[in-house]
Write a protein that holds these residues in place. Structure first.
Motif, short mmCIF file in Angstrom:
data_model
loop_
_atom_site.label_atom_id
_atom_site.label_comp_id
_atom_site.label_asym_id
_atom_site.label_seq_id
_atom_site.Cartn_x
_atom_site.Cartn_y
_atom_site.Cartn_z
N LEU A 1 -46.31 67.58 -6.49
CA LEU A 1 -46.94 67.32 -8.10
C LEU A 1 -47.68 65.84 -7.68
CD1 LEU A 1 -46.32 67.92 -10.67
CD2 LEU A 1 -44.59 66.59 -10.92
N GLU A 2 -47.32 64.73 -7.26
CA GLU A 2 -48.22 63.76 -7.04
C GLU A 2 -47.74 62.87 -5.58
OE1 GLU A 2 -47.97 60.92 -9.83
OE2 GLU A 2 -45.72 60.70 -10.09
N SER A 3 -48.24 62.09 -5.04
CA SER A 3 -48.07 61.69 -3.87
C SER A 3 -48.49 60.07 -3.75
CB SER A 3 -48.61 62.23 -2.76
OG SER A 3 -49.95 62.15 -2.55
N ALA A 4 -47.96 59.36 -3.00
CA ALA A 4 -48.17 57.97 -2.66
C ALA A 4 -48.31 57.67 -1.02
CB ALA A 4 -47.53 57.08 -3.36
N ALA A 5 -49.39 57.43 -0.43
CA ALA A 5 -49.52 57.04 0.90
C ALA A 5 -49.34 55.55 1.26
CB ALA A 5 -50.67 57.59 1.46
N ILE A 6 -48.63 55.41 2.25
CA ILE A 6 -48.57 53.63 2.61
C ILE A 6 -48.80 53.60 4.29
CG2 ILE A 6 -47.18 53.07 0.75
CD1 ILE A 6 -44.58 53.10 2.66
N ALA A 7 -49.06 52.76 4.58
CA ALA A 7 -48.90 52.18 6.01
C ALA A 7 -47.65 51.33 6.54
CB ALA A 7 -50.39 51.35 6.51
N VAL A 8 -46.87 51.66 7.20
CA VAL A 8 -45.61 50.79 7.63
C VAL A 8 -45.49 50.36 9.04
CG1 VAL A 8 -43.12 51.18 7.80
CG2 VAL A 8 -44.27 52.60 6.09
N ALA A 9 -45.55 49.25 9.15
CA ALA A 9 -45.47 48.46 10.31
C ALA A 9 -44.30 48.51 11.15
CB ALA A 9 -46.21 47.03 10.10
N PRO A 10 -44.15 48.74 12.40
CA PRO A 10 -42.85 48.79 13.10
C PRO A 10 -42.24 47.50 13.06
CG PRO A 10 -44.68 50.01 14.27
CD PRO A 10 -45.29 49.10 13.14
N LYS A 11 -41.03 47.54 13.23
CA LYS A 11 -40.13 46.04 13.14
C LYS A 11 -40.65 45.06 14.11
CE LYS A 11 -36.08 47.93 10.73
NZ LYS A 11 -34.74 48.08 10.79
N ASP A 12 -40.99 45.69 15.48
CA ASP A 12 -41.32 44.91 16.46
C ASP A 12 -42.86 44.88 16.54
OD1 ASP A 12 -41.99 47.50 17.25
OD2 ASP A 12 -41.05 47.47 19.34
N GLY A 13 -43.40 45.00 15.48
CA GLY A 13 -45.15 45.06 15.37
C GLY A 13 -45.71 45.98 16.25
N GLY A 14 -47.20 45.93 15.83
CA GLY A 14 -47.99 46.98 16.45
C GLY A 14 -48.56 47.99 15.52
#
Length: 599
Positions: free
Chosen positions: A522-535
């Motif tokens: 119906l609708e969406s939202a895209a995000i960038a998630v950083a890993p906990k240890d960085g990278g």
């Protein structure tokens, strides 16, 4: 692990030349002088780089129209390509390797003659000064030569990434309307052939010049198009077209927060910014070999050409994916001295251990950009060349280089930036618009190379309107930084709706427009998630389900397929999360930060 520069490292660096001249004892002193005395700094930098001018500038900096419209080298007449050919005629200009072939080299004189032949060929296909061409090629010898030849002839170059889908190619052709597109028949990666010419034709290119690379395939082209050999002139004499420093040489594209990419013009002074960063921060010196796997469609492609050639070094080009030991052997055999990376590539090298038997001792330093890096992986990279520093480098297409960096004259701590780039300043502000140690980056103009216009959007509105009040004019950039107790910096990601995936900047809106075409969404939202240890960040999509349609399919696979098909085959949706309702502000804007915090 910390790499500490020796006295020899410091004394042999390009930075030390400027420090010695002014008797500065630290980089911090040098940087302060470079921003407090910008005109003196850039005047001396232009001299260090020996930027050739037919007519010398009247003012190094003109701000009659305000700092947001700064004009550098005001009143000069030049062509930046002239400054790319200042080494000895027999010095190596490009060292390259095609798949399943040995390393080849061409001299500066040979490259210059090829550039001149191409520059003479444009008139035969009715392309003249101030016209636009497009280049959709991998980084090859011909790609570099076409790029330089066009600029030398006063022709603008729109650059397109070779991995882009037909949709993305068409958007860029529609925005720039090039008279001709240069491409090749196929793109070969890891033994597989992918059609390139076919995509350009499907994107409705008006006219195409095609390099025929796969000789054993039956390959035909449209009547209006030309093969490379039929295009290329025999005339190798050409005098560069002199222009104003503010004249456009390249049109690059950067995804911001909207679906249509920003069309960003580079001028002759943008190339000087790239070359100056290469000189000071990557410490490129005469006859070095600089290899940075990239593409002309990303800013690091033109950056690589100008930063290398203006500094009298050789460009290292490997014609395949930089993921296997074969690439490592090229780095070894070409005696690469400065190797550029994106963190995703280093992660692959570490996981596969594919580079561990090679001799990379010729490397003086690395440089990393495009994504947030991981300290463990950067330490691993350092050891592949027996403990060499990694110059972390962050900037943007609109800058022509970096605003924050590392140097070879300071301690090198993996995955951190030791300093602001020379001649460049920024403010770090929190949500309350006060200075902070952890907040949003706002650039402080004027900076050599900083864009002053967009071809398809309102430049003032995007970068300057509604920026926080400060004692200087501030320019919006979008990165989030954290200044550590030792004064070094770490990148935290983006504060806006843009994200970096595999070193590629893309807007959340572009991802969402593709995902929203799926029947179950119906609708969406895209995000960038950083890993906990960085990278490197992972792409995560939240979606509200369309309950009216029942489909029997693997939702994650469907999402992955549509993003790869419509945007870029290198983008991967790592996770698809169902949510009842997307969190929104009072003005109906999706609160992506809330989604990031909740993931």
């Amino acid at each position: 692990m910390i790499w500490k520069p020796t006295k020899e490292n410091i004394n042999s660096s390009n930075i030390s030349k400027l420090m010695l001249k002014h008797q500065f004892t630290s980089y911090k002193e040098l940087w302060s002088w470079s921003v407090e005395n910008k005109e003196d700094f850039w005047q001396e930098t232009v001299k260090f780089l020996n930027i050739i001018q037919e007519k010398k500038y009247n003012q190094i900096l003109n701000v009659d129209d305000g700092v947001t419209q700064a004009k550098w080298l005001f009143g000069a007449e030049l062509n930046i390509v002239d400054s790319c050919f200042q080494n000895d005629d027999n010095a190596t200009a490009v060292v390259f390797q095609k798949p399943n072939e040995s390393v080849q080299k061409i001299t500066q004189k040979e490259l210059e003659l090829l550039v001149n032949k191409i520059a003479n060929s444009f008139a035969d296909i009715d392309v003249y000064k101030d016209d636009t061409i497009a280049i959709d090629l991998p980084m090859t010898l011909e790609c570099v030569a076409i790029y330089l030849a066009a600029i030398k002839a006063g022709i603008k170059v729109a650059t397109i990434v070779d991995s882009f889908t037909v949709n993305e190619i068409k958007v860029r052709l529609d925005l720039t309307k090039p008279k001709v597109v240069f491409t090749q028949d196929y793109l070969v990666r890891a033994g597989k052939s992918f059609p390139l010419y076919e995509k350009v034709v499907e994107a409705e290119a008006q006219k195409v010049v095609v390099l025929n690379t796969v000789k054993n395939k039956d390959f035909s082209i449209r009547d209006n198009d030309l093969f490379w050999d039929d295009f290329l002139s025999d005339n190798s004499n050409f005098i560069s077209v002199k222009q104003s420093p503010q004249d456009c040489i390249t049109i690059l594209f950067s995804s911001g927060t909207t679906s249509e990419p920003k069309a960003i013009p580079w001028n002759h002074t943008t190339a000087i910014k790239a070359a100056s960063d290469g000189f000071y921060h990557q410490n490129i010196q005469k006859n070095d070999v600089v290899c940075w796997p990239t593409n002309l469609g990303w800013m690091m492609g033109p950056w690589l050409i100008f930063a290398t050639l203006i500094n009298k070094a050789a460009i290292g080009l490997y014609y395949d994916a930089p993921l296997s030991a074969d690439f490592g052997a090229f780095v070894q055999n070409a005696k690469v001295t400065m190797l550029g990376v994106i963190p995703s590539i280093v992660k692959h090298w570490k996981n596969s251990a594919c580079m561990e038997t090679l001799d990379w001792n010729a490397i003086k330093n690395y440089s990393s950009t495009g994504e947030v890096s991981n300290p463990t992986e950067m330490e691993y990279l350092m050891q592949l060349a027996n403990n060499k520093p990694v110059i972390e480098y962050c900037g943007g297409t609109e800058i022509g280089g970096g605003y924050i960096t590392s140097t070879v004259v300071q301690d090198n701590i993996p995955s951190t930036f030791s300093a602001k780039a020379l001649g460049t300043d920024f403010a770090l502000l929190g949500d309350d618009h006060q200075e902070t140690k952890k907040g949003e980056v706002f650039l402080i103009p004027p900076i050599m190379g900083l864009s002053t216009e967009l071809l398809n959007k309102d430049h003032q509105k995007i970068y300057y309107d509604d920026t926080p009040e400060y004692h200087q004019v501030l320019r919006r950039h979008g990165d989030e930084l954290h200044q550590l107790e030792n004064g070094y910096f770490k990148i935290l990601g983006r504060v806006d709706d843009a994200m970096n995936l595999g070193g590629i900047k893309v807007s959340a809106t572009q991802i969402e427009e593709a995902i929203n075409q799926l029947e179950f969404v119906l609708e969406s939202a895209a995000i960038a998630v950083a890993p906990k240890d960085g990278g490197p960040a992972k792409l995560v999509v939240f979606y509200v389900e369309n309950n009216n349609i029942k489909v029997d399919e693997d939702f994650l696979k469907s999402a992955q397929k549509i993003v790869k098909t419509q945007l870029n085959p290198l983008f991967k949706v790592s996770d698809l999360v169902k949510i009842d309702v997307l969190p929104r502000t009072a003005s109906n804007k999706v609160m992506r930060r809330t989604l990031r915090d909740s993931y």
